[in-house]
Design a protein around this motif. Structure first.
Motif, short mmCIF file in Angstrom:
data_model
loop_
_atom_site.label_atom_id
_atom_site.label_comp_id
_atom_site.label_asym_id
_atom_site.label_seq_id
_atom_site.Cartn_x
_atom_site.Cartn_y
_atom_site.Cartn_z
N GLU A 119 0.34 3.91 -2.93
CA GLU A 119 0.68 5.33 -2.91
C GLU A 119 1.97 6.66 -3.36
OE1 GLU A 119 -2.83 6.75 -1.30
OE2 GLU A 119 -3.02 4.91 -2.99
N TYR B 33 0.79 -1.30 0.13
CA TYR B 33 0.10 0.20 0.09
C TYR B 33 1.15 0.99 0.37
CZ TYR B 33 -3.46 3.30 1.28
OH TYR B 33 -4.32 4.68 0.79
N VAL C 137 1.27 7.79 4.37
CA VAL C 137 -0.01 7.52 4.17
C VAL C 137 -0.44 7.64 5.33
CG1 VAL C 137 0.26 5.64 2.44
CG2 VAL C 137 0.22 4.69 4.53
#
Length: 190
Positions: free
Chosen positions: A45, A41, A49
């Motif tokens: 991104e 993730y 995050v």
């Protein structure tokens, strides 16, 4: 008598860990799905995050749901696990920087790609594929030497070019597929 590996000191990283220790630590880090999903993730991104967004996506991937379908309890269970266990573990390994609410990958995270040769369950591992391709090439070359392979329509150099082209095409497909299967490259983690 000392062997060459015994006579040389183990190479260490800036934190004082030897290579084998660091490699074991990396495999331990990557052995957990939530940590792999976290890295995926964060790479996807490409910047800091939030823990909340990360927890939602990890829960969705684990439960094979859309983010919008995740319940508060499912999100909280993952959130707590990430906050108390997985993020501190990744931070101690210098893979992320975690400041209680935001997570960002460090430069060390780029080194993990070499440990993640992901092979889908329905495909042949590349090592086995190249071994088979080498066997085919060896049969063709042996056939040319023994003059069993016809050289009338295709000359010897043509056969050699064909074997080379098979390896080159295979290498291009291999590199492309490997890059596509890296953490952070696809919507859902591999």
């Amino acid at each position: 008598m000392a062997t060459s590996s015994e006579s040389q000191p183990a190479q260490t990283d800036p934190a004082g860990r030897d290579e084998q220790s660091r490699e074991g630590e990396i495999f331990d880090l990557l052995s957990n799905r939530r940590r792999r999903y976290t890295i995926h993730y964060c790479k996807r991104e490409d910047g800091p995050v939030t823990l909340g967004d990360l927890a939602e996506h990890v829960a969705a991937w684990e439960l094979e749901k859309e983010v919008e379908e995740i319940t508060s309890a499912e999100r909280k269970r993952v959130y707590t696990s990430l906050q108390q266990t997985h993020l501190p573990t990744l931070e101690r390994a210098d893979v992320i920087e975690f400041d209680d609410r935001t997570i960002e990958l460090t430069d060390e995270a780029a080194e993990l790609d070499v440990y993640l040769d992901i092979v889908p369950g329905d495909s042949v591992p590349w090592g086995v594929y190249y071994l088979g391709l080498s066997a085919v090439g060896a049969v063709v070359i042996a056939g040319l030497w023994l003059e069993v392979v016809p050289t009338e329509p295709i000359p010897k150099l043509g056969w050699a070019t064909l074997v080379f082209a098979l390896f080159a095409a295979s290498a291009i497909v291999h590199v492309t597929q490997t890059r596509r299967m890296r953490l952070g490259e696809m919507e859902r983690p591999p």
